[in-house]
Motif scaffolding. Structure first.
Motif, PDB file in Angstrom:
ATOM      1  N   GLY A  84      38.580  38.291  33.142  1.00 37.15           N
ATOM      2  CA  GLY A  84      39.788  38.666  32.438  1.00 37.15           C
ATOM      3  C   GLY A  84      40.924  38.964  33.404  1.00 37.15           C
ATOM      4  O   GLY A  84      40.717  39.097  34.624  1.00 37.15           O
ATOM      5  N   TYR A  85      42.127  39.078  32.883  1.00 36.53           N
ATOM      6  CA  TYR A  85      43.294  39.400  33.698  1.00 36.53           C
ATOM      7  C   TYR A  85      43.065  40.702  34.461  1.00 36.53           C
ATOM      8  O   TYR A  85      42.638  41.699  33.898  1.00 36.53           O
ATOM      9  CB  TYR A  85      44.530  39.517  32.811  1.00 36.53           C
ATOM     10  N   GLY A  86      43.314  40.675  35.757  1.00 35.95           N
ATOM     11  CA  GLY A  86      43.122  41.848  36.602  1.00 35.95           C
ATOM     12  C   GLY A  86      41.751  41.962  37.223  1.00 35.95           C
ATOM     13  O   GLY A  86      41.525  42.816  38.074  1.00 35.95           O
ATOM     14  N   ALA A  87      40.824  41.084  36.808  1.00 39.94           N
ATOM     15  CA  ALA A  87      39.454  41.184  37.304  1.00 39.94           C
ATOM     16  C   ALA A  87      39.308  40.538  38.671  1.00 39.94           C
ATOM     17  O   ALA A  87      40.109  39.689  39.089  1.00 39.94           O
ATOM     18  CB  ALA A  87      38.489  40.532  36.319  1.00 39.94           C
ATOM     19  N   GLN A  88      38.271  40.933  39.377  1.00 42.79           N
ATOM     20  CA  GLN A  88      37.907  40.320  40.654  1.00 42.79           C
ATOM     21  C   GLN A  88      36.466  39.844  40.580  1.00 42.79           C
ATOM     22  O   GLN A  88      35.676  40.359  39.803  1.00 42.79           O
ATOM     23  CB  GLN A  88      38.052  41.320  41.805  1.00 42.79           C
ATOM     24  N   TYR A  89      36.154  38.833  41.362  1.00 48.32           N
ATOM     25  CA  TYR A  89      34.784  38.343  41.420  1.00 48.32           C
ATOM     26  C   TYR A  89      34.471  37.919  42.853  1.00 48.32           C
ATOM     27  O   TYR A  89      35.279  37.242  43.478  1.00 48.32           O
ATOM     28  CB  TYR A  89      34.574  37.145  40.494  1.00 48.32           C
ATOM     29  N   PRO A  90      33.338  38.352  43.407  1.00 46.95           N
ATOM     30  CA  PRO A  90      32.318  39.211  42.791  1.00 46.95           C
ATOM     31  C   PRO A  90      32.770  40.680  42.771  1.00 46.95           C
ATOM     32  O   PRO A  90      33.925  40.986  43.053  1.00 46.95           O
ATOM     33  CB  PRO A  90      31.109  39.028  43.720  1.00 46.95           C
ATOM     34  N   ALA A  91      31.799  41.549  42.472  1.00 48.97           N
ATOM     35  CA  ALA A  91      32.057  42.976  42.409  1.00 48.97           C
ATOM     36  C   ALA A  91      32.483  43.495  43.777  1.00 48.97           C
ATOM     37  O   ALA A  91      32.355  42.795  44.783  1.00 48.97           O
ATOM     38  CB  ALA A  91      30.799  43.696  41.926  1.00 48.97           C
ATOM     39  N   PRO A  92      33.010  44.726  43.841  1.00 50.32           N
ATOM     40  CA  PRO A  92      33.486  45.265  45.112  1.00 50.32           C
ATOM     41  C   PRO A  92      32.511  45.045  46.265  1.00 50.32           C
ATOM     42  O   PRO A  92      31.308  45.171  46.104  1.00 50.32           O
ATOM     43  CB  PRO A  92      33.650  46.751  44.810  1.00 50.32           C
ATOM     44  N   ILE A  93      33.069  44.703  47.401  1.00 52.78           N
ATOM     45  CA  ILE A  93      32.398  44.459  48.674  1.00 52.78           C
ATOM     46  C   ILE A  93      31.786  43.063  48.751  1.00 52.78           C
ATOM     47  O   ILE A  93      31.801  42.436  49.798  1.00 52.78           O
ATOM     48  CB  ILE A  93      31.324  45.527  48.982  1.00 52.78           C
ATOM     49  N   THR A 302      51.558  47.141  37.739  1.00 51.74           N
ATOM     50  CA  THR A 302      50.494  48.100  37.947  1.00 51.74           C
ATOM     51  C   THR A 302      49.972  47.998  39.377  1.00 51.74           C
ATOM     52  O   THR A 302      50.177  46.989  40.058  1.00 51.74           O
ATOM     53  CB  THR A 302      49.316  47.880  36.979  1.00 51.74           C
ATOM     54  N   LEU A 303      49.310  49.017  39.804  1.00 49.48           N
ATOM     55  CA  LEU A 303      48.674  49.054  41.110  1.00 49.48           C
ATOM     56  C   LEU A 303      47.166  48.936  40.944  1.00 49.48           C
ATOM     57  O   LEU A 303      46.592  49.458  39.991  1.00 49.48           O
ATOM     58  CB  LEU A 303      48.998  50.345  41.850  1.00 49.48           C
ATOM     59  N   ALA A 304      46.544  48.263  41.877  1.00 42.65           N
ATOM     60  CA  ALA A 304      45.082  48.133  41.888  1.00 42.65           C
ATOM     61  C   ALA A 304      44.638  47.989  43.338  1.00 42.65           C
ATOM     62  O   ALA A 304      45.460  47.834  44.237  1.00 42.65           O
ATOM     63  CB  ALA A 304      44.628  46.940  41.064  1.00 42.65           C
ATOM     64  N   PHE A 305      43.345  48.057  43.543  1.00 39.67           N
ATOM     65  CA  PHE A 305      42.839  47.831  44.896  1.00 39.67           C
ATOM     66  C   PHE A 305      41.480  47.149  44.869  1.00 39.67           C
ATOM     67  O   PHE A 305      40.756  47.228  43.877  1.00 39.67           O
ATOM     68  CB  PHE A 305      42.762  49.146  45.699  1.00 39.67           C
ATOM     69  N   ILE A 306      41.202  46.455  45.964  1.00 40.36           N
ATOM     70  CA  ILE A 306      39.924  45.767  46.171  1.00 40.36           C
ATOM     71  C   ILE A 306      39.226  46.431  47.337  1.00 40.36           C
ATOM     72  O   ILE A 306      39.861  46.745  48.356  1.00 40.36           O
ATOM     73  CB  ILE A 306      40.156  44.284  46.506  1.00 40.36           C
ATOM     74  N   THR A 307      37.947  46.642  47.211  1.00 41.90           N
ATOM     75  CA  THR A 307      37.149  47.072  48.366  1.00 41.90           C
ATOM     76  C   THR A 307      36.581  45.836  49.020  1.00 41.90           C
ATOM     77  O   THR A 307      35.684  45.200  48.493  1.00 41.90           O
ATOM     78  CB  THR A 307      36.019  48.036  47.928  1.00 41.90           C
ATOM     79  N   ASN A 308      37.133  45.462  50.183  1.00 40.20           N
ATOM     80  CA  ASN A 308      36.686  44.266  50.876  1.00 40.20           C
ATOM     81  C   ASN A 308      35.413  44.493  51.693  1.00 40.20           C
ATOM     82  O   ASN A 308      34.642  43.570  51.939  1.00 40.20           O
ATOM     83  CB  ASN A 308      37.773  43.750  51.817  1.00 40.20           C
ATOM     84  N   LYS A 309      35.228  45.724  52.118  1.00 36.70           N
ATOM     85  CA  LYS A 309      34.020  46.032  52.904  1.00 36.70           C
ATOM     86  C   LYS A 309      33.694  47.506  52.764  1.00 36.70           C
ATOM     87  O   LYS A 309      34.595  48.337  52.779  1.00 36.70           O
ATOM     88  CB  LYS A 309      34.237  45.697  54.383  1.00 36.70           C
TER      89      LYS A 309
END
Length: 309
Positions: A84-93, A302-309
């Motif tokens: 969906g809009y705003g989603a990331q794949y895969p899950a964090p990390i 909006t603000l969001a963040f990704i955990t890359n590691k």
């Protein structure tokens, strides 16, 4: 299109016909790639859906390389699902394993099966091109759309290099970057304020202070390199506040995010806080449409963040 929605186990990710069964645990970043069926040194890609649909009609997507689906979960019954809009794949990390080099990449909306009252809605291809990666490297790929003034919208990819080795420079620090993917953002760009708040159990909270600010970050702007910041104490669960402002303005961008009344990612409600930990790497980004579509309160910045590691 029906036969491409095969049933997969959780995190069973096909890579050009090769299936790599990997753990979805929080500590598995899929790097380095584990040799499977003679293919080694894969590239690693994290996909982010940041594209607002025409007239503010948000939509789900699935990623394919050739005929192989490489995102979300496939189903053989019921309504197919996608990102969906705003989603990331895969899950964090975690990262999706990809064959390196130039590979075909297409992005489609899911097929919606027919019901007793409605005909089948076929998949629609919204992006058809290539993805270029190098073996052993990590990337974040944003799906973007043109401003709402462009009709019909045009979708594109914005790919960043993720140099995760930066965390080795000083494991006692957390690392961040800030990226703007708002297609009709202010010409002067945005400032990002990062406010530190601590609230140890049984202790008086430390006075809020701004520890770092990114300035004048325009659309598809920002430095893909990560910078070090002071991490939150391991026993402190209160997050830092992330505040989005038009460049030079002291006022946060109006908007709503996770229940707040400003584009301010804070520790309310539970689970939305940005809590940087030592040794971790994060991509902070702003998405949405200035003014909102289809109304002034939907799809706004909006603000969001990704955990890359």
């Amino acid at each position: 299109m029906k036969n491409i929605f095969n049933s997969f186990k959780k995190c069973l990710i096909p890579v050009l016909g090769v299936l790599a069964l990997t753990s979805c645990g929080d500590e598995n970043d899929f790097t380095p790639y584990q040799t499977k069926d003679g293919i080694a040194n894969a590239s690693n890609v994290k996909f982010v859906h940041a594209a607002v649909g025409p007239n503010g009609t948000n939509f789900q997507i699935n990623y394919f390389t050739g005929s192989e689906k490489i995102s979300a979960v496939g189903v053989t019954t019921g309504i197919p699902i996608g990102m969906g809009y705003g989603a990331q794949y895969p899950a964090p990390i975690n990262y999706t394993l990809m064959k390196p080099g130039t590979q075909p990449l297409s992005i489609l909306t899911p097929v919606v099966p027919a019901t007793a009252t409605k005909p089948e809605v076929p998949a629609v291809t919204i992006y058809d091109g290539n993805i270029v990666t190098e073996a052993g490297k990590n990337y974040t790929s944003f799906l973007l759309s043109t401003p709402p003034s462009v009709s019909p919208p045009v979708y594109s990819l914005y790919q960043l290099n993720d140099d995760l080795s930066v965390a080795n420079l000083d494991p006692s620090k957390a690392y961040i970057r800030f990226i703007n993917v708002i297609s009709n953002s202010a010409p002067v760009g945005y400032d990002l304020g990062i406010l530190k708040e601590t609230s140890l159990s049984g202790a008086v909270p430390v006075t809020t202070k701004e520890i770092y600010t990114y300035r004048n970050v325009t659309f598809k702007g920002g430095d893909e390199k990560y910078i070090a910041i002071e991490p939150q104490s391991p026993i402190d669960t209160r997050g830092y506040q992330l505040q989005l402002r038009v460049a030079g303005s002291p006022t946060n961008v109006p908007g709503t995010i996770t229940g707040t009344t400003i584009a301010n990612l804070a520790n309310t409600p539970a689970g939305t806080a940005f809590v940087p930990r030592a040794g971790r790497i994060y991509t902070i980004f702003c998405r949405g449409i200035v003014g909102g579509i289809p109304n002034a309160t939907t799809n706004i910045p909006t603000l969001a963040f990704i955990t890359n590691k």
